[in-house]
Design a protein around this motif. Structure first.
Motif, PDB file in Angstrom:
ATOM      1  N   LYS A  81      47.553  54.708  41.007  1.00  0.00           N
ATOM      2  CA  LYS A  81      47.917  55.481  42.201  1.00  0.00           C
ATOM      3  C   LYS A  81      48.625  56.781  41.846  1.00  0.00           C
ATOM      4  O   LYS A  81      48.246  57.853  42.308  1.00  0.00           O
ATOM      5  N   ARG A 136      44.398  57.884  42.285  1.00  0.00           N
ATOM      6  CA  ARG A 136      43.460  57.137  43.129  1.00  0.00           C
ATOM      7  C   ARG A 136      44.029  56.984  44.544  1.00  0.00           C
ATOM      8  O   ARG A 136      45.228  56.957  44.727  1.00  0.00           O
ATOM      9  N   THR A 137      43.147  56.849  45.503  1.00  0.00           N
ATOM     10  CA  THR A 137      43.577  56.671  46.891  1.00  0.00           C
ATOM     11  C   THR A 137      43.902  55.206  47.143  1.00  0.00           C
ATOM     12  O   THR A 137      43.434  54.316  46.413  1.00  0.00           O
ATOM     13  N   TRP A 138      44.678  54.971  48.197  1.00  0.00           N
ATOM     14  CA  TRP A 138      44.980  53.584  48.574  1.00  0.00           C
ATOM     15  C   TRP A 138      43.696  52.843  48.894  1.00  0.00           C
ATOM     16  O   TRP A 138      43.534  51.677  48.558  1.00  0.00           O
ATOM     17  N   GLU A 139      42.762  53.532  49.549  1.00  0.00           N
ATOM     18  CA  GLU A 139      41.502  52.900  49.927  1.00  0.00           C
ATOM     19  C   GLU A 139      40.726  52.451  48.689  1.00  0.00           C
ATOM     20  O   GLU A 139      40.183  51.341  48.660  1.00  0.00           O
TER      21      GLU A 139
END
Length: 76
Positions: free
Chosen positions: A43, A48-51
């Protein structure tokens, strides 16, 4: 000319301070247990995205938040 030298020194000092901060953050991350270490790395260090993390790790955002918070609390 003096102002330019001063600005360059200031930028160099700021870069060195940011480098020390990043080293400290990496050392703290490395003290974390899994899966918190991986979540923090992906993250906050890899962006990276949470999704994408939800899909990749099969966890809810709340679940990942809990793991990360627990690991951070253990460092203090």
């Amino acid at each position: 000319m003096t102002g330019l030298i001063s600005d360059e020194m200031d930028a160099t000092q700021k870069a060195a301070a940011l480098e020390r901060l990043l080293d400290t953050l990496c050392a703290l991350r490395d003290r974390m247990e899994e899966p918190g270490r991986t979540l923090v790395t992906e993250k906050y260090f890899q962006g990276r995205t949470w999704e994408s993390l939800q899909v990749r790790h099969g966890m809810s955002k709340a679940g990942m938040d809990y793991i990360i918070e627990r690991e951070i609390s253990g460092l203090v």
